[in-house]
Design an enzyme around this catalytic site. Structure first.
Site, short mmCIF file in Angstrom:
data_model
loop_
_atom_site.label_atom_id
_atom_site.label_comp_id
_atom_site.label_asym_id
_atom_site.label_seq_id
_atom_site.Cartn_x
_atom_site.Cartn_y
_atom_site.Cartn_z
N GLY A 1 10.35 -2.19 6.63
CA GLY A 1 10.65 -0.84 7.12
C GLY A 1 10.48 0.25 6.10
O GLY A 1 10.88 1.39 6.34
N LYS B 1 0.85 -1.20 0.00
CA LYS B 1 0.00 0.00 0.00
C LYS B 1 0.87 1.23 0.00
O LYS B 1 2.06 1.21 0.33
CB LYS B 1 -0.94 0.02 1.21
N ASP C 1 -2.50 -1.08 10.80
CA ASP C 1 -2.69 -1.14 9.36
C ASP C 1 -3.34 -2.44 8.89
O ASP C 1 -3.72 -2.55 7.72
CB ASP C 1 -1.36 -0.97 8.61
#
Length: 292
Positions: A104, A18, A144
């Site tokens: 990350g 995303k 998320d």
């Protein structure tokens, strides 16, 4: 395309990445978490999850998709065990994660992997818990995870779990990875982080207002590699940071323009061109069903 179960009993499921098209911090909540606003954009690219049900109740990660990450700490294992324990369910599963999304980078790799495990095992185990219950379970794993469980581009508030589906136009993205693994908790504690931005509205976003990413100036000052990638991408468009990671992107209206831009920066940054998705490819896989 149907999800295929191969001769070894493995089924294959997408776990898309995303982008955060903007990210604002508008204050702190009573529970101590930051109040956020963002728009999540699903991408037609990401990791792949392979699952094989087990009759003995064991949850096993096969392989080492993220070197140094203990099996018990892996979000895919935690997701499977959470689903299993919440229902006192007797079946287990083997899990393989084929990683494409860098860790990350703010592209949602771990959260998407966990969401795919929840949704796919719900199907494979015949649980039929429904999207709302699976999203609630996902929220206990990470802020998320619910957007990936639901699988729609969305305007998000709260800690990112309050979601309103939003239609986004077709777009292509030039993604660049500076190779920096960002510690999200440390970034949230940065003293120079802006935590009191005025709340934006969906109308602001639709109008094309520049809403920014609260973490961008912090990360650009702290990480020279991120600043260097921004400088290169600025030659082909307006670079942005996604989420709380180091991933940078530039949006284009067509694949051709994105690929032309990539060619211009290819010798200086690692990049890829990916399409924005109208919705998560995982929803397509779930709707298509499973065949042997």
């Amino acid at each position: 395309m149907n999800t295929v179960v191969d001769s070894g009993g493995w089924s294959v499921w997408p776990a898309p990445a995303k982008l955060n098209l903007f990210l604002r911090i508008t204050g702190r909540r009573e529970d101590g978490y930051h109040a956020l606003q963002t728009v999540f954009r699903m991408l037609d690219w990401g990791d792949t999850i392979r699952l094989r049900p087990r009759a003995d109740g064991q949850i096993r990660r096969v392989g080492d998709s993220i070197p140094g990450l203990a099996e018990a700490d892996d979000l895919v294992v935690r997701a499977a065990r959470l689903l299993q324990s919440s229902l006192k369910f007797a079946q287990g599963a083997d899990i393989i994660v084929e990683k494409m999304i860098p860790s990350g980078a703010g592209l949602g790799g771990g959260s998407s992997d966990a969401a795919t495990v929840l949704r796919a095992l719900d199907r494979l185990w015949g649980l039929d818990l429904g999207e709302d219950r699976l999203a609630a379970l996902g929220l206990t794993l990470g802020a998320d995870v619910p957007v990936f469980v639901r699988g729609h581009n969305a305007w998000a508030e709260g800690v990112g779990e309050s979601l309103v589906p939003i239609d986004l136009p077709p777009a292509w993205y030039l993604l660049a990875d500076p190779g920096v693994h960002v510690n999200t908790a440390g970034l949230f504690q940065a003293p120079e982080l802006t935590r009191n931005a005025a709340p934006a509205t969906m109308a602001d976003f639709v109008s094309g207002a520049s809403l920014g990413n609260a973490f961008e100036p912090v990360l650009r000052r702290r990480e020279s590699a991120v600043e260097a990638v921004f400088a290169v991408l600025a030659e082909v468009g307006t670079p942005r940071l996604t989420g709380t990671g180091s991933g940078c992107f530039v949006e284009f209206a067509t694949r051709e323009s994105a690929e032309e831009a990539q060619a211009r920066v290819a010798s200086r940054v690692q990049s890829r061109v990916v399409a924005g998705a109208m919705r998560s490819p995982l929803l397509d896989a779930l709707e298509a069903g499973i065949r042997d």
